[in-house]
Each structure stands twice: as structure tokens, then as C-alpha cells.
Design an enzyme around this catalytic site. Structure first.
Site, PDB file in Angstrom:
ATOM      1  N   ASP A 186     101.182  82.942 -19.411  1.00 15.67           N
ATOM      2  CA  ASP A 186     100.274  84.098 -20.348  1.00 15.67           C
ATOM      3  C   ASP A 186     101.009  84.067 -21.499  1.00 15.67           C
ATOM      4  O   ASP A 186     100.472  83.950 -22.652  1.00 15.67           O
ATOM      5  CB  ASP A 186      99.923  85.274 -19.561  1.00 15.67           C
ATOM      6  CG  ASP A 186      99.219  84.854 -18.375  1.00 15.67           C
ATOM      7  OD1 ASP A 186      98.841  83.819 -17.841  1.00 15.67           O
ATOM      8  OD2 ASP A 186      98.798  86.010 -17.546  1.00 15.67           O
TER       9      ASP A 186
ATOM     10  N   GLY B 103      91.165  92.873 -17.478  1.00 18.27           N
ATOM     11  CA  GLY B 103      90.930  92.525 -16.136  1.00 18.27           C
ATOM     12  C   GLY B 103      90.336  91.542 -15.724  1.00 18.27           C
ATOM     13  O   GLY B 103      89.577  91.488 -14.413  1.00 18.27           O
TER      14      GLY B 103
ATOM     15  N   GLY C 270      91.092  88.114 -16.123  1.00 19.16           N
ATOM     16  CA  GLY C 270      91.944  86.775 -15.878  1.00 19.16           C
ATOM     17  C   GLY C 270      92.384  85.982 -17.395  1.00 19.16           C
ATOM     18  O   GLY C 270      92.542  84.787 -17.347  1.00 19.16           O
TER      19      GLY C 270
ATOM     20  N   ASP D 225     103.445  78.800 -12.267  1.00 19.77           N
ATOM     21  CA  ASP D 225     104.467  79.195 -13.232  1.00 19.77           C
ATOM     22  C   ASP D 225     105.917  79.984 -12.577  1.00 19.77           C
ATOM     23  O   ASP D 225     106.917  79.207 -13.136  1.00 19.77           O
ATOM     24  CB  ASP D 225     103.972  79.806 -14.398  1.00 19.77           C
ATOM     25  CG  ASP D 225     103.281  81.227 -14.075  1.00 19.77           C
ATOM     26  OD1 ASP D 225     103.179  81.474 -12.983  1.00 19.77           O
ATOM     27  OD2 ASP D 225     103.071  81.750 -15.101  1.00 19.77           O
TER      28      ASP D 225
HETATM   29  C1  GLA Z   1      98.685  85.747 -13.958  1.00 17.49           C
HETATM   30  C2  GLA Z   1     100.459  85.646 -14.550  1.00 17.49           C
HETATM   31  C3  GLA Z   1     100.603  84.266 -14.688  1.00 17.49           C
HETATM   32  C4  GLA Z   1     100.308  83.370 -13.680  1.00 17.49           C
HETATM   33  C5  GLA Z   1      98.938  83.578 -13.227  1.00 17.49           C
HETATM   34  C6  GLA Z   1      98.496  82.765 -11.973  1.00 17.49           C
HETATM   35  O1  GLA Z   1      98.218  85.472 -15.146  1.00 17.49           O
HETATM   36  O2  GLA Z   1     100.609  86.760 -15.536  1.00 17.49           O
HETATM   37  O3  GLA Z   1     101.955  84.396 -14.924  1.00 17.49           O
HETATM   38  O4  GLA Z   1     101.303  83.513 -12.631  1.00 17.49           O
HETATM   39  O5  GLA Z   1      98.505  84.855 -12.866  1.00 17.49           O
HETATM   40  O6  GLA Z   1      98.570  81.200 -12.412  1.00 17.49           O
END
Ligand code: GLA
Length: 388
Positions: free
Chosen positions: A167, A117, A119, A34
Site C-alpha cells: 500500500d 475501511g 480496502g 506482499d
Molecule cells: C492490506 C495491507 C497490505 C496487503 C493487503 C493484502 O492492504 O496493508 O500490505 O497485505 O492488505 O494484499
């Protein structure tokens, strides 16, 4: 959760709140693309942050987080970064103000079931939820993309993570049973019905390693990509980001790049190519082929981008041994958190038992597993009249 948050709010603040629900996200493929102006394929899920919130007629914002049992407050004047979860709220209010919106004081209770935390982007859910709440209460009339930008800016300048837009975008644009293909340069996006939803379940397995993106490695990756682009501009002057280059072009110029920078650039360009291929496969209902690209994505994230960890590698490898798994990989920023697995419906229990047993044997802890569904983005669940 809505009932609990409402009750807590009434007890603490003695009036009726509105309720906002704000989801976490998954990402099928397109990781660390991104902020390189590439492509991502995320969706909002059924894990969410809930806000019970109302204006309070003062210049102070008061928040109580049920997940930690902590209260925190800040004044609307001279907002400075600092604090843990409250930092995200401060960031959103600050950037609304910077855009010329007159924020007013509020009271809120926050709860939720997005593991922190892991993901799934609990932070974007906190940011997006507050933006939706204040937009609703104060009539700012912001577009969803404007709210996503405010969340992203909050993340950059308050906790200090130079994240991309994925996100916050997913949190605010999610649609039930659809994944979204977002072009992170133009911000154009398309919904794809996740038509496999009856065939496969999206199963997240938590490595139980808590990542901390702010701990700088994320920003280091971003800087390495930018360094790579600068060097490659000697040969490809019109390239503004890794989005403008193919993996073959990066390979041809390997001699120009420091070893780590080369690995990072190769991964990102390959991953962009994988997202486009995966979309084509998904549109043709070729789940196995799309799944194979997810395994390849994990490999790249682990070996070239170096954002995995032994626990995530182990989980991806376990998944690759199972015929009921179409594809799996680590998800999100990395250094811990979850793997995403597309698991044949009907064989999910067997898969979960296998993974839990193997992981427990290796690491002595049982991984949490979340069987998710794809849901709508952040929204007002209950306006004030309906709460009572
Ligand atoms: C985190 C960041 C996103 C993206 C992901 C990896 O979630 O907030 O913007 O870069 O890592 O894809």
C-alpha cells in the site's frame, strides 16, 4: 478539495499552507502476497487524501481532520501510540525521528475522498502524504522507498497491523495510466502501461462492510504463513518464505501441515503463480485470461485464505455472471471493503445498475460504486508561493 482544505487551513492557522495530494490504491492481483515476499500488481488512483500543511515553529503537531470534524495534537517528545487517525501521523513522525531526522512542529488540515475501511488504503495515503510533506518542508531528501518503509513501520508499531509494503509502495510510486509489478522481496519494480484503459474501466464496488485489519485476523494470517514456512523448512531448508515454494511443493507436503496452515500456504503460493501469469497475459493484451485469474484469486481468498465475507462473495459472483466483466475479485486485506471489477467501457452503466439492484434486493442497502482512473503517486501539488 484543495480549495476547501486551503480555506480551512487559512481560517484555523492564519497563514499559507503547502498542499500535498496522496492517493489510495487498487491492486489488480496479488493479495496477501506482499508480506510473504511475493508479487503484487497495484496502481495509485484518483481517490486521494489532501494535506494543507505548514511548519509552526513549535514542538507540537496539530491536525484537523475535515472528514470527522476532529482536532488532535501531539508533542514531538516521547511520541506514544494512541488515537484514531492521528495514530498514523504519530507513527510517521516517530519513525522519521528514529531514522535520525529532526522533525519540527507543524499544523495541518486533512481532507479527502478515499472511503475509510473500503480496502483502498486510506491509511497508507495518510502516512505517505505526511512523509512527502515533511520531506519537502524539512529537506530530508528521502527516497520514495524510504518513505514507504517509514509508513509501513508506522503501521506496524502504532495501529499494530503487521502489513506488507504494497500500500505504501503504491501510494508513493504510482504513475498515471500504469500498473506496477513489485517484487516484495527485492523491492524491484516495473511499470506496465495499463493499455486496456480505453477498453475497460476499473470499477470498485463497496460491500458496505467496514473492515478492520487491526482487529487481528490480518496478523493471524501472517503468523499462519510463517508457521507454514517453518514446518516446510524441514523438507525445503532453503525456503525463507512462501515466495520460495511452489503450490505443487505445498501440496506434496500437505500431511506435515495443520489444515488451516495448509490452506493459507496453498493460497499464497497459488496467488504468486497467478500474478506472474496475469502479467504475461496483460503484456500480450489477453484481458479475458488475466480476468479469469482474478476470479480464481477471489475464490482462493474466500475459500482457502478466508478473508472474504458473504457480501464480497456475492459481488464477485454477480460480476462473474456478466459478459462485460473481464475479471473481478475482493481487493485489499479483506473482511469487507470493495471488489475490483474490470468492466467493458460503454457497459459500465448497465453493470452498475445490475449490481446495485441485486445487492439492494439481497442486503437492503445500495453499494457505493467508484469508477476509478489510474493516477500519479503522492506529490506536492502547491508549494507555498503558489497558494496565495
Ligand atoms: C492490506 C495491507 C497490505 C496487503 C493487503 C493484502 O492492504 O496493508 O500490505 O497485505 O492488505 O494484499
Amino acid at each position: 478539495m484543495i480549495a476547501t482544505a486551503t480555506k480551512e487551513f487559512r481560517q484555523r492557522f492564519n497563514r499559507e499552507p503547502i498542499i500535498i495530494s496522496s492517493p489510495g490504491r487498487i491492486n489488480l492481483i496479488g493479495e496477501h502476497t506482499d508480506y510473504n515476499e511475493g508479487f503484487v500488481l497495484p496502481a495509485a488512483i484518483d481517490k486521494r487524501i489532501i494535506y494543507a500543511i505548514a511548519l509552526n515553529g513549535t514542538d507540537t503537531c496539530n491536525a484537523y481532520a475535515m472528514f470527522s470534524g476532529e482536532s488532535a495534537s501531539f508533542s514531538l517528545h516521547n511520541i506514544e501510540p494512541g488515537g484514531d487517525w492521528i495514530n498514523y501521523l504519530k507513527g510517521v513522525v516517530y519513525h522519521l525521528q528514529q531514522k535520525g531526522h529532526e522533525v519540527k512542529g507543524f499544523d495541518c488540515v486533512i481532507t479527502g475522498d478515499i472511503p475509510i475501511g473500503a480496502g483502498m488504503s486510506s491509511s497508507a495515503a495518510v502516512e505517505g502524504g505526511l512523509a512527502v510533506a515533511l520531506d519537502h518542508l524539512l529537506g530530508f531528501n528521502l527516497t520514495r522507498m524510504e518513505m514507504a518503509r517509514i509508513g509501513q513501520l508506522a503501521e506496524h508499531t502504532f495501529p499494530g497491523v503487521k502489513c506488507g509494503i504494497m500500500d505504501q509502495f503504491a501510494n508513493l510510486h504510482g504513475r498515471k495510466d500504469s500498473v506496477m509489478l513489485l517484487d516484495c522481496r527485492s523491492l524491484d519494480y516495473q511499470y506496465f502501461p495499463f493499455s486496456f484503459s480505453s477498453e475497460v474501466k476499473v470499477v470498485l464496488v463497496n460491500s458496505m462492510v467496514h473492515h478492520s485489519l487491526a482487529s487481528s485476523e490480518y496478523n493471524v494470517r501472517r503468523a499462519q504463513c510463517e508457521e507454514g514456512v517453518k514446518i516446510l523448512q524441514q523438507v525445503y531448508p532453503s525456503a525463507n518464505s512462501l515466495r520460495d515454494l511452489t503450490s505443487a511443493q505445498v501440496q506434496q507436503q500437505q500431511h506435515l501441515l495443520p489444515a488451516k496452515v495448509y490452506d493459507r500456504c496453498l493460497y499464497v503460493t497459488q496467488e504468486n503463480e497467478r500474478v506472474e501469469k496475469a502479467c504475461a497475459h496483460l503484456q500480450r493484451n489477453e484481458l479475458k485470461e488475466a480476468g479469469a485469474l482474478m476470479f480464481a484469486s477471489h475464490e482462493g481468498l474466500s475459500k482457502l485464505y478466508e478473508v472474504s465475507c458473504p457480501e464480497l462473495d456475492f459481488l464477485a459472483q454477480l460480476a462473474s455472471q456478466r459478459p462485460e466483466v473481464a475479471g473481478a475479485r475482493m481487493m485489499g486485506g479483506g473482511f469487507g471493503g470493495c471488489t475490483i471489477n474490470l468492466v467493458e467501457t460503454g457497459k459500465v452503466d448497465a453493470f452498475c445498475e445490475f449490481v446495485q439492484e441485486q445487492f439492494r434486493q439481497r442486503y437492503g442497502v445500495s453499494p457505493e460504486i467508484y469508477i476509478t482512473s489510474i493516477e500519479d503517486g503522492a506529490k506536492v501539488e502547491l508549494a507555498v508561493e503558489a497558494v496565495a
